[in-house]
Write a protein that holds these residues in place. Sequence first.
Motif, mmCIF file in Angstrom:
data_model
loop_
_atom_site.group_PDB
_atom_site.id
_atom_site.type_symbol
_atom_site.label_atom_id
_atom_site.label_comp_id
_atom_site.label_asym_id
_atom_site.label_seq_id
_atom_site.Cartn_x
_atom_site.Cartn_y
_atom_site.Cartn_z
ATOM 1 N N THR A 97 0.861 -1.183 0.000
ATOM 2 C CA THR A 97 0.000 0.000 0.000
ATOM 3 C C THR A 97 0.896 1.231 0.000
ATOM 4 O OG1 THR A 97 -1.755 -1.134 1.215
ATOM 5 C CG2 THR A 97 -1.806 1.276 1.192
ATOM 6 N N LEU A 98 0.724 2.059 -1.002
ATOM 7 C CA LEU A 98 1.546 3.249 -1.163
ATOM 8 C C LEU A 98 0.717 4.492 -0.893
ATOM 9 C CD1 LEU A 98 4.324 4.401 -2.129
ATOM 10 C CD2 LEU A 98 3.321 4.527 -4.421
ATOM 11 N N GLY A 99 1.205 5.330 0.000
ATOM 12 C CA GLY A 99 0.543 6.594 0.277
ATOM 13 C C GLY A 99 1.214 7.726 -0.485
ATOM 14 N N ILE A 100 0.425 8.674 -0.941
ATOM 15 C CA ILE A 100 0.952 9.841 -1.637
ATOM 16 C C ILE A 100 0.361 11.083 -0.995
ATOM 17 C CG2 ILE A 100 1.122 11.074 -3.843
ATOM 18 C CD1 ILE A 100 0.844 8.357 -5.241
ATOM 19 N N ALA A 133 0.348 8.289 -8.606
ATOM 20 C CA ALA A 133 -0.749 7.414 -8.196
ATOM 21 C C ALA A 133 -1.183 6.513 -9.339
ATOM 22 C CB ALA A 133 -1.927 8.257 -7.701
ATOM 23 N N ARG A 134 -1.298 7.074 -10.529
ATOM 24 C CA ARG A 134 -1.729 6.288 -11.693
ATOM 25 C C ARG A 134 -0.715 5.182 -11.998
ATOM 26 N NH1 ARG A 134 -2.282 10.260 -14.932
ATOM 27 N NH2 ARG A 134 -4.465 10.656 -14.460
ATOM 28 N N LEU A 135 0.574 5.506 -11.935
ATOM 29 C CA LEU A 135 1.610 4.507 -12.194
ATOM 30 C C LEU A 135 1.562 3.387 -11.153
ATOM 31 C CD1 LEU A 135 4.725 6.713 -13.082
ATOM 32 C CD2 LEU A 135 3.320 5.377 -14.659
ATOM 33 N N VAL A 144 -4.284 8.514 -1.376
ATOM 34 C CA VAL A 144 -3.844 9.866 -1.734
ATOM 35 C C VAL A 144 -4.471 10.881 -0.789
ATOM 36 C CG1 VAL A 144 -3.745 11.616 -3.551
ATOM 37 C CG2 VAL A 144 -3.665 9.184 -4.158
ATOM 38 N N ALA A 145 -3.651 11.818 -0.333
ATOM 39 C CA ALA A 145 -4.141 12.896 0.524
ATOM 40 C C ALA A 145 -3.760 14.246 -0.060
ATOM 41 C CB ALA A 145 -3.560 12.773 1.933
ATOM 42 N N ILE A 166 -8.948 6.918 -11.051
ATOM 43 C CA ILE A 166 -7.693 6.279 -11.463
ATOM 44 C C ILE A 166 -7.414 5.011 -10.653
ATOM 45 C CG2 ILE A 166 -6.695 8.427 -12.299
ATOM 46 C CD1 ILE A 166 -5.003 8.565 -9.784
ATOM 47 N N GLY A 167 -8.363 4.640 -9.797
ATOM 48 C CA GLY A 167 -8.228 3.391 -9.053
ATOM 49 C C GLY A 167 -7.603 3.529 -7.687
ATOM 50 N N ALA A 168 -7.435 4.765 -7.206
ATOM 51 C CA ALA A 168 -6.869 5.008 -5.891
ATOM 52 C C ALA A 168 -7.965 5.466 -4.935
ATOM 53 C CB ALA A 168 -5.757 6.051 -5.979
#
Length: 231
Positions: free
Chosen positions: A9-12, A23-25, A35-36, A51-53
């Motif tokens: 899980t990646l937070g941006i 995020a898209r990548l 995403v915040a 975009i799926g996030a």
Amino acid sequence: MDTPRAIQTLGILGAGRYGTVLARLAVSAGLRVLVARSGDPAPIAQRVRAIGATAGSTTAVIEGSDAVILALPLGNYRMLPAEALRGKLVIDAMNYWWASDGIRDDLNDPRNSTSELVQAHLEGARVVKALSHMGYQDLEDEPRPRGAAGRKAIAIAGDDPDDVAIVAALVDELGFDPVHAGPLAAGIMLEPGAEAFGADVDAAQLRTMLDGFWNSQRGIIVARARRSSGS
């Protein structure tokens, strides 16, 4: 058997153009992405969902992520919640840009990389500089599978080998060849004014740029400033 992903899980933090591209990548690479933005996440929720996030508050994104990318204007770095990010792997994708940050001598001091400033503020976090030197349009257009001809490269600077390896694996998953620039202080080789900043090149070309930094005009300025300060 495949090795489990260190980052699932990646937070941006940052929902501007650069954060959205990242995020898209990451979604395309099969990662769960949170995403915040600064403030209420509601205004970005629909766009992020498309975009799926998933949009969330800064606190929720940090708590729910294995690693967090900083994709904010660098001038806001002191507003980052240091306590919430303590112990977290933090990927610094920020750069000083006078048009958005204003004229800030503290963000353009050749004695320190800007990632070192971020690390000093985020005491206890594990800061790695990456995904910062390529323009967002190139980043969006250039991902390719591992081993593909013409695959482009992303440089990484960090002090902890394990964290650098985790970020290198992420860069590879996103579609780029990782190139280790050196410790966090070497992140200055990826900042505006350095040849690698804005570079859309393969790993060999990027390596040549990094190796030649100290003979460049910017490199000479940095070396002189660091010698005079005893850094």
